[in-house]
Design an enzyme around this catalytic site. Structure first.
Site, PDB file in Angstrom:
ATOM      1  N   SER A 147      14.979  -8.877  21.521  1.00  0.00           N
ATOM      2  CA  SER A 147      14.749  -9.648  20.314  1.00  0.00           C
ATOM      3  C   SER A 147      13.723  -8.942  19.408  1.00  0.00           C
ATOM      4  O   SER A 147      13.946  -7.820  18.981  1.00  0.00           O
ATOM      5  CB  SER A 147      14.305 -11.065  20.683  1.00  0.00           C
ATOM      6  OG  SER A 147      14.235 -11.887  19.557  1.00  0.00           O
ATOM      7  N   ASP A 212      25.084 -16.339  20.168  1.00  0.00           N
ATOM      8  CA  ASP A 212      23.662 -16.325  19.805  1.00  0.00           C
ATOM      9  C   ASP A 212      23.472 -17.059  18.483  1.00  0.00           C
ATOM     10  O   ASP A 212      23.967 -16.623  17.441  1.00  0.00           O
ATOM     11  CB  ASP A 212      23.181 -14.867  19.684  1.00  0.00           C
ATOM     12  CG  ASP A 212      21.662 -14.759  19.646  1.00  0.00           C
ATOM     13  OD1 ASP A 212      21.018 -15.657  19.083  1.00  0.00           O
ATOM     14  OD2 ASP A 212      21.127 -13.761  20.169  1.00  0.00           O
ATOM     15  N   HIS A 241      20.744 -16.707  22.894  1.00  0.00           N
ATOM     16  CA  HIS A 241      19.666 -15.755  22.640  1.00  0.00           C
ATOM     17  C   HIS A 241      18.745 -15.540  23.829  1.00  0.00           C
ATOM     18  O   HIS A 241      18.244 -14.438  24.033  1.00  0.00           O
ATOM     19  CB  HIS A 241      18.840 -16.223  21.433  1.00  0.00           C
ATOM     20  CG  HIS A 241      17.900 -15.176  20.903  1.00  0.00           C
ATOM     21  ND1 HIS A 241      18.347 -14.001  20.324  1.00  0.00           N
ATOM     22  CD2 HIS A 241      16.551 -15.114  20.870  1.00  0.00           C
ATOM     23  CE1 HIS A 241      17.311 -13.274  19.957  1.00  0.00           C
ATOM     24  NE2 HIS A 241      16.210 -13.918  20.277  1.00  0.00           N
TER      25      HIS A 241
END
Length: 378
Positions: A147, A212, A241
């Site tokens: 991320s 996601d 995610h």
């Protein structure tokens, strides 16, 4: 201008757990640091590392005695080392690598405040620690960015010409692109990964969930398309995610990647140019991308298939010339025994992966939605 960028980053990109999920204390007598709030493990070193921006960040190094490579992991924006502790330990075992994790400035027990520039200084300081304290070379290291962690990961990877490999887990094209469908890069944007990924020389694995709802899968796909040396990506069907570690294909594919990278060592050693030559090639507009690791794997498999008929012919010739029937019988029994052993291997691998999934279900890897602007409803 840089201050404005860092200010924007602090407003919508960083959410350190509050309070931190762990503490750091020095053991009496030895002075050795250890983390509180987590299980004590003899193969884990706890470190405090100074950055060039004056912050002191906490890092943990998980040692695996059979490891050939070391993974430097940059976590997401809603976690700290206490929450990632079990994951790092399990990844070290399953992937047979040493693991180095760290907390960004302002996260966990690291000093300072979170900012884009601080994260760049943070990962650089930890990378230097791996070289100076553990004697690692650039080609011994795999960078892993999850991320927001894809930002410092790609920034460092774009500046290292001999890096072994990089993994991008639910990566972002840039901070602004997560929130708005912009088509160009603005000066005030942060983590401009889309502009840095073409500069990365090493093999890159991209992992992204198709469902996601925080960072759309299109981010991972676009970054993969721009990679110079692509590795077969993993698009986790239905993955969101913060849950990709729960899918069996996650650890299977990641392990396959690590094995391929280890096998590519002789190719790297044979074709590795000097540092100056590498930099010249990197700056050249006409530079040709190296054959991808994925393609080398397929080529190697094709070569193995061509070798099998030749081995079969040799075996038939030996059988014709052999007159000892008892020897043949013994070989047949050995073959049956090997077949039984091979049948047990998939079961062992499946049990190992199932155990990994169970442990990850009990871990807290992400505690809020990422990239929510301050004041937004969570």
């Amino acid at each position: 201008m840089g201050a404005v960028t860092s200010s924007m980053a602090a407003k919508f990109a960083f959410f350190p757990p509050n309070p931190p999920s762990y503490g750091v204390v020095a053991e009496e007598g030895t002075g050795k640091l250890r983390m509180t709030g987590v299980a004590k493990k003899d193969n884990v070193d706890v470190l405090k590392v100074k950055t060039k921006r004056g912050n002191e960040i906490v890092a943990m190094y998980v040692k695996n005695p059979v490891a050939k490579l070391t993974m430097l992991y940059s976590h997401g924006n809603a976690a700290d080392l206490g929450q990632m502790y079990d994951l790092f330990s399990e990844l070290s075992i399953h992937l047979r690598v040493n693991m180095m994790g760290y907390d960004y400035s302002g996260y966990g027990q690291s000093t300072g405040k979170p900012s884009e520039q601080n994260t760049y200084a943070d990962i650089e300081a930890v990378y230097n620690c791996l070289q100076e304290s553990y004697g690692l070379k650039e080609e011994d290291i795999i960078l892993y960015g999850q991320s927001v962690g894809s930002g410092p990961t790609l920034d460092l990877a774009s500046r290292l010409s001999r890096l072994r490999a990089a993994v991008l887990h639910s990566p972002i094209m840039s901070g602004l692109r997560v929130m708005y469908p912009v088509k160009r890069t603005y000066w005030f944007d942060i983590y401009k990964n889309i502009d840095k990924i073409p500069l990365v020389q090493c093999p890159v694995l991209v992992i992204h969930g198709t469902a996601d709802d925080v960072v759309d899968c299109s981010h991972g796909k676009q970054l993969w398309e721009l990679c110079k040396e692509k590795y077969e990506p993993l698009w986790v069907q239905g993955g969101n995610h913060c849950d990709l570690e729960l899918y069996p294909e996650y650890i299977k594919h990641l392990k396959k990647f690590i094995i391929a990278i280890e096998k590519s060592a002789h190719l790297i050693n044979e074709s590795m140019p000097s540092t100056n030559q590498t930099e010249n090639t990197r700056n050249s507009v006409d530079c040709q991308p190296r054959e991808s690791t994925y393609q080398r794997e397929k080529s190697r498999s094709s070569t193995d298939q061509r070798e099998k008929p030749r081995a079969s012919i040799d075996q038939r010739e030996k059988s014709v010339t052999s007159i000892d029937r008892r020897e043949k019988s013994r070989k047949s029994m050995d073959y049956a025994e090997k077949a039984n052993n091979n049948a047990e291997q998939p079961e062992k691998a499946r049990n190992s992966i199932d155990r990994f999934g169970v442990i990850m279900r009990s871990a807290v890897l992400c505690n809020i939605d990422c990239f929510k602007p301050v004041g937004a409803k969570v």
